[in-house]
Design a protein around this motif. Structure first.
Motif, PDB file in Angstrom:
ATOM      1  N   SER A 322     122.424  45.237  63.046  1.00 14.34           N
ATOM      2  CA  SER A 322     121.611  46.456  63.086  1.00 14.34           C
ATOM      3  C   SER A 322     122.406  47.687  62.688  1.00 14.34           C
ATOM      4  O   SER A 322     121.839  48.689  62.248  1.00 14.34           O
ATOM      5  N   THR A 323     123.737  47.627  62.834  1.00 14.23           N
ATOM      6  CA  THR A 323     124.580  48.784  62.505  1.00 14.23           C
ATOM      7  C   THR A 323     125.674  48.459  61.495  1.00 14.23           C
ATOM      8  O   THR A 323     126.275  49.370  60.932  1.00 14.23           O
ATOM      9  N   GLY A 324     125.953  47.186  61.288  1.00 15.25           N
ATOM     10  CA  GLY A 324     127.060  46.788  60.423  1.00 15.25           C
ATOM     11  C   GLY A 324     128.418  46.926  61.076  1.00 15.25           C
ATOM     12  O   GLY A 324     129.443  46.759  60.420  1.00 15.25           O
ATOM     13  N   SER A 325     128.445  47.195  62.384  1.00 13.50           N
ATOM     14  CA  SER A 325     129.707  47.437  63.084  1.00 13.50           C
ATOM     15  C   SER A 325     130.301  46.143  63.624  1.00 13.50           C
ATOM     16  O   SER A 325     129.582  45.238  64.063  1.00 13.50           O
ATOM     17  N   LEU A 326     131.638  46.092  63.619  1.00  9.78           N
ATOM     18  CA  LEU A 326     132.360  44.968  64.198  1.00  9.78           C
ATOM     19  C   LEU A 326     132.293  45.056  65.723  1.00  9.78           C
ATOM     20  O   LEU A 326     132.584  46.102  66.299  1.00  9.78           O
ATOM     21  N   VAL A 327     131.901  43.953  66.373  1.00  8.67           N
ATOM     22  CA  VAL A 327     131.855  43.953  67.837  1.00  8.67           C
ATOM     23  C   VAL A 327     132.860  42.982  68.437  1.00  8.67           C
ATOM     24  O   VAL A 327     133.231  43.126  69.609  1.00  8.67           O
TER      25      VAL A 327
END
Length: 379
Positions: A322-327
């Motif tokens: 949904s954000t393209g962020s690494l989690v």
């Protein structure tokens, strides 16, 4: 390992990627598989691919052959099954062909027999990146057969084609109902790719980067914009830099940052180095400057021992679609012995962890051990 706020992320949106550097299943490894190709090669060091099998056996003992297709993956298959990634992406560093049209004066000749492509399929690889310095070792006919063989095996590829339009086209992987993973691949002459391998409007080849300039970033951004949809995870795969050494130039860092900030990349998947290099997380997007080899036939070849080229990493990145962020991000240390991947020993895993710590410190990233020998990143 993860962002401190991962508990706020909807896990159903997290796309897990398996990323690896060079998978070199040609030459010596091809010779131990069920359908070995013609061993003739045109190298100053060796005239038969069987010679690389002999070197490995002298170094580490007998290699049974022919082996079955899962053999070369060894313990990596269990690692992959347990991780259950949504997309599996490697740099396939070989032509898959019976072509005899070798590239004159190239110096190194990697090819795998097309019937051995099942060693790629058995690991359920989704995408083979081909924008590298070995895919055209056996000429344009070898490239054409490589593309056809992978297509028949239902393995997607990125970074090569019959013309520039085809070569620049991304591989699109459906990520189990979570969206899509879109893989673009490009090569740089700094990795040893001949300039003449660059694809053009009417010539087969790979999408070769002219440079790492603003113009190149804009060109890639245009390609990404044409394809990227909301919820897509975009991977830009780059074959760049030399084989040995840990140096990462300011130019490479700036280029990677701009691909994220301006071209829409969510992951930078760098390779060419035969050993891992530093990792950065830029604006919550991972940058692997050099993954290192995963599989090769280098056992018994002397030189560069300080880099411990027999040790390698399997990388797993969790991306919030949904954000393209690494989690989350972790790596599994492995070792190649007798042309087969095995889990690294504790001392070897520790050596790889400290390597990542040392080389990633400049980027504010640290590596720590979890679950025994696994390596997690914090940023």
């Amino acid at each position: 390992m993860e962002k401190e706020s991962e508990h706020t992320i909807d896990s159903s949106n997290v796309v897990t990627l398996f990323l690896a550097g060079d998978v070199m299943t040609g030459r010596g490894i091809d010779q131990i598989l069920p359908h070995p190709g013609d061993p003739l090669i045109h190298e100053s060091f060796m005239k038969s691919a069987v010679g690389y099998v002999d070197l490995a056996q002298r170094a580490n003992g007998p290699i049974p052959h022919p082996v079955d297709f899962p053999y070369v993956w060894g313990d990596a298959l269990e690692v992959l099954d347990r991780a259950a990634p949504d997309a599996r992406i490697v740099n396939l560093e070989t032509a898959v062909t019976t072509s005899v049209e070798y590239w004159k004066d190239k110096g190194i000749n990697y090819r795998m027999h097309p019937e051995n492509v099942r060693c790629i399929a058995v690991a359920r690889i989704d995408c083979c990146v081909l924008a590298n310095n070995h895919v055209l070792d056996w000429g344009y006919s070898g490239l054409q057969e490589t593309l056809l063989t992978l297509k028949k095996a239902d393995v997607k590829c990125a970074g090569a084609g019959g013309n520039l339009h085809e070569a620049e086209a991304p591989a699109v992987i459906e990520a189990g109902g979570k969206g899509r993973v879109v893989v673009f691949a490009f090569g740089s002459e700094t990795s040893g790719i001949p300039y003449s391998w660059g694809a053009s409007i009417d010539r087969p080849g790979i999408p070769l980067l002219e440079d790492l300039s603003d113009k190149t970033v804009r060109r890639i951004a245009e390609r990404v914009k044409q394809v990227k949809r909301r919820g897509d995870v975009v991977v830009i795969s780059l074959h760049w830099g030399g084989n040995w050494g840990f140096d990462i130039s300011n130019e490479q860092i700036d280029f990677a940052h701009r691909l994220i900030d301006e071209a829409g990349a969510d992951v930078i998947h760098g390779h060419s180095s035969h050993h891992p290099r530093g990792i950065e997380v830029h604006h919550e997007k991972p940058v692997l400057y050099g993954c290192g080899d995963l599989l090769n036939d280098y056992e018994g070849i002397r030189g560069y021992e300080e880099f411990r080229g027999d040790l390698c990493l399997m990388y797993f990145a969790g991306i919030d679609a949904s954000t393209g962020s690494l989690v989350r991000f972790y790596a599994i240390p492995m070792r190649v012995k007798r042309f087969r991947l095995t889990r690294a020993q504790p001392e070897e895993a520790g050596w790889l962890r400290e390597l990542l710590n040392r080389e990633s410190e400049r980027f504010g990233v640290r590596a720590e051990s979890i679950n025994g020998d696994a390596i997690a990143l914090r940023w």
